[in-house]
Scaffold this active site. Structure first.
Site, PDB file in Angstrom:
ATOM      1  N   GLY A 166       0.776  -1.236   0.000  1.00 53.91           N
ATOM      2  CA  GLY A 166       0.000   0.000   0.000  1.00 53.91           C
ATOM      3  C   GLY A 166       0.806   1.283   0.000  1.00 53.91           C
ATOM      4  O   GLY A 166       0.288   2.337   0.378  1.00 53.91           O
TER       5      GLY A 166
ATOM      6  N   ASN B 277       1.759   3.085  -2.563  1.00 56.35           N
ATOM      7  CA  ASN B 277       1.140   4.058  -3.478  1.00 56.35           C
ATOM      8  C   ASN B 277      -0.142   4.632  -2.887  1.00 56.35           C
ATOM      9  O   ASN B 277      -0.458   5.806  -3.097  1.00 56.35           O
ATOM     10  CB  ASN B 277       0.878   3.414  -4.842  1.00 56.35           C
TER      11      ASN B 277
ATOM     12  N   MET C  43      -4.041  -6.881  -6.925  1.00 57.52           N
ATOM     13  CA  MET C  43      -3.497  -7.978  -7.726  1.00 57.52           C
ATOM     14  C   MET C  43      -4.561  -8.821  -8.427  1.00 57.52           C
ATOM     15  O   MET C  43      -4.313  -9.979  -8.762  1.00 57.52           O
ATOM     16  CB  MET C  43      -2.618  -8.879  -6.848  1.00 57.52           C
ATOM     17  N   ARG C  44      -5.735  -8.241  -8.660  1.00 63.73           N
ATOM     18  CA  ARG C  44      -6.769  -9.005  -9.352  1.00 63.73           C
ATOM     19  C   ARG C  44      -7.160  -8.295 -10.645  1.00 63.73           C
ATOM     20  O   ARG C  44      -7.162  -7.056 -10.710  1.00 63.73           O
ATOM     21  CB  ARG C  44      -8.006  -9.148  -8.464  1.00 63.73           C
TER      22      ARG C  44
ATOM     23  N   ASN D   8      -4.836   2.796 -12.855  1.00 63.18           N
ATOM     24  CA  ASN D   8      -3.882   1.825 -12.307  1.00 63.18           C
ATOM     25  C   ASN D   8      -2.485   2.387 -12.464  1.00 63.18           C
ATOM     26  O   ASN D   8      -2.224   3.180 -13.373  1.00 63.18           O
ATOM     27  CB  ASN D   8      -3.987   0.497 -13.071  1.00 63.18           C
TER      28      ASN D   8
ATOM     29  N   HIS E  87       1.511   1.087 -12.984  1.00 63.16           N
ATOM     30  CA  HIS E  87       2.254  -0.103 -13.393  1.00 63.16           C
ATOM     31  C   HIS E  87       3.741   0.238 -13.455  1.00 63.16           C
ATOM     32  O   HIS E  87       4.105   1.296 -13.989  1.00 63.16           O
ATOM     33  CB  HIS E  87       1.754  -0.569 -14.767  1.00 63.16           C
TER      34      HIS E  87
ATOM     35  N   ASP F 183      -9.028  -0.674 -18.775  1.00 56.16           N
ATOM     36  CA  ASP F 183     -10.082  -1.226 -19.632  1.00 56.16           C
ATOM     37  C   ASP F 183      -9.934  -2.743 -19.635  1.00 56.16           C
ATOM     38  O   ASP F 183      -9.261  -3.298 -18.762  1.00 56.16           O
ATOM     39  CB  ASP F 183     -10.046  -0.596 -21.037  1.00 56.16           C
ATOM     40  N   GLU F 184     -10.549  -3.413 -20.609  1.00 57.80           N
ATOM     41  CA  GLU F 184     -10.560  -4.888 -20.593  1.00 57.80           C
ATOM     42  C   GLU F 184      -9.197  -5.486 -20.943  1.00 57.80           C
ATOM     43  O   GLU F 184      -8.991  -6.686 -20.802  1.00 57.80           O
ATOM     44  CB  GLU F 184     -11.632  -5.432 -21.548  1.00 57.80           C
TER      45      GLU F 184
ATOM     46  N   ASP G 208      -3.259  -4.179 -18.634  1.00 57.32           N
ATOM     47  CA  ASP G 208      -2.368  -3.011 -18.536  1.00 57.32           C
ATOM     48  C   ASP G 208      -2.311  -2.237 -19.850  1.00 57.32           C
ATOM     49  O   ASP G 208      -1.291  -1.607 -20.170  1.00 57.32           O
ATOM     50  CB  ASP G 208      -0.943  -3.445 -18.109  1.00 57.32           C
TER      51      ASP G 208
HETATM   52  C1  GRF Z   1       3.797  -1.096  -7.398  1.00 53.37           C
HETATM   53  O1  GRF Z   1       5.054  -1.327  -7.955  1.00 53.37           O
HETATM   54  C2  GRF Z   1       2.772  -0.877  -8.482  1.00 53.37           C
HETATM   55  O2  GRF Z   1       3.285  -0.236  -9.613  1.00 53.37           O
HETATM   56  C3  GRF Z   1       2.374  -2.286  -8.827  1.00 53.37           C
HETATM   57  O3  GRF Z   1       2.385  -2.987  -7.605  1.00 53.37           O
HETATM   58  C4  GRF Z   1       3.252  -2.316  -6.695  1.00 53.37           C
HETATM   59  C5  GRF Z   1       2.414  -1.987  -5.499  1.00 53.37           C
HETATM   60  O4  GRF Z   1       3.163  -1.443  -4.451  1.00 53.37           O
HETATM   61  N1  GRF Z   1       1.089  -2.305  -9.505  1.00 53.37           N
HETATM   62  P1  GRF Z   1       2.400  -0.762  -3.219  1.00 53.37           P
HETATM   63  O5  GRF Z   1       1.438  -1.809  -2.670  1.00 53.37           O
HETATM   64  O6  GRF Z   1       1.710   0.457  -3.717  1.00 53.37           O
HETATM   65  O7  GRF Z   1       3.492  -0.450  -2.235  1.00 53.37           O
END
Ligand code: GRF
Length: 194
Positions: free
Chosen positions: A17, A19, A95-96, A112, A114, A146-147, A150
């Site tokens: 978490g 981010n 992660m889903r 999102n 990435h 979207d569908e 990424d």
């Molecule tokens: C980050 O690297 C993000 O880009 C990816 O998963 C990681 C999540 O890290 N989708 P956090 O849970 O925000 O620390």
């Protein structure tokens, strides 16, 4: 909704978490104006980010997949979002893969982050993919969901150099520093234009 109304953001997490914390802190500091983090939802009971959200006084909710189908699970999440009149959904290490019903319900309102310069290296282990391909530059991307995996329209990107002696850990750490700056900037851009 009037333009000046406070925009209600939901953040979906599965783990650390960091981010989510960057977004919450940016809202608190006014870097994302006219916004509030209305809820943090996790599909994992023990996601470390839940505690970070609670420490910041943010409502948290755990909705585990359990024996539910993807659609049933997402139905529950969408109901929780609707009940809180959420304007923008930010995936932050969630992660889903979302069901098409979820994407339809919030089309153009799901972001999102990435850890690569999309469209390079979508999917899992983006930093490892960059190293294995010998990329000299990688980075991070905020995009609409979207569908596609990424593959939605890109809102913002930031480059990060790849060093000769990088490991997955060292590259991930260098990218993460930029993620924490880029995601709040991207959210502010999207909300300003919505
Ligand atoms: C980050 O690297 C993000 O880009 C990816 O998963 C990681 C999540 O890290 N989708 P956090 O849970 O925000 O620390």
């Amino acid at each position: 909704m009037p333009r000046s109304a406070t925009k209600r953001i939901a953040i979906l997490i599965s783990g650390r978490g960091s981010n989510m914390v960057a977004l919450a802190d940016a809202v608190r500091e006014g870097a994302i104006p006219n916004a509030e983090i209305a809820i943090v939802i996790s599909d994992k009971l023990h996601a470390a980010g839940l505690e970070s959200a609670r420490e910041r006084g943010i409502e948290t909710l755990v909705i585990e997949r359990g024996a539910r189908t993807r659609e049933e699970h997402d139905d529950k999440i969408v109901a929780a979002l609707a009940a809180r009149e959420i304007d923008l959904v930010c995936l932050a290490g969630y992660m889903r893969v979302l069901s098409s019903e979820f994407i339809d319900a919030y089309r153009g309102r799901i972001l999102n982050i990435h850890p690569s310069l999309l469209p390079a290296f979508p999917g899992l282990d983006a930093q490892r993919q960059a190293l294995e391909h010998g990329a000299k530059v990688s980075g991070c991307t905020v995009h609409f969901v979207d569908e596609t995996l990424d593959g939605g329209p890109i809102v913002a990107q930031r480059e990060v150099p790849v060093h000769e002696d990088d490991t997955v850990e060292s590259l991930s750490a260098r990218i993460l520093i930029e993620e924490h700056k880029l995601y709040p900037e991207a959210v502010a851009i999207v909300l300003t234009n919505s």
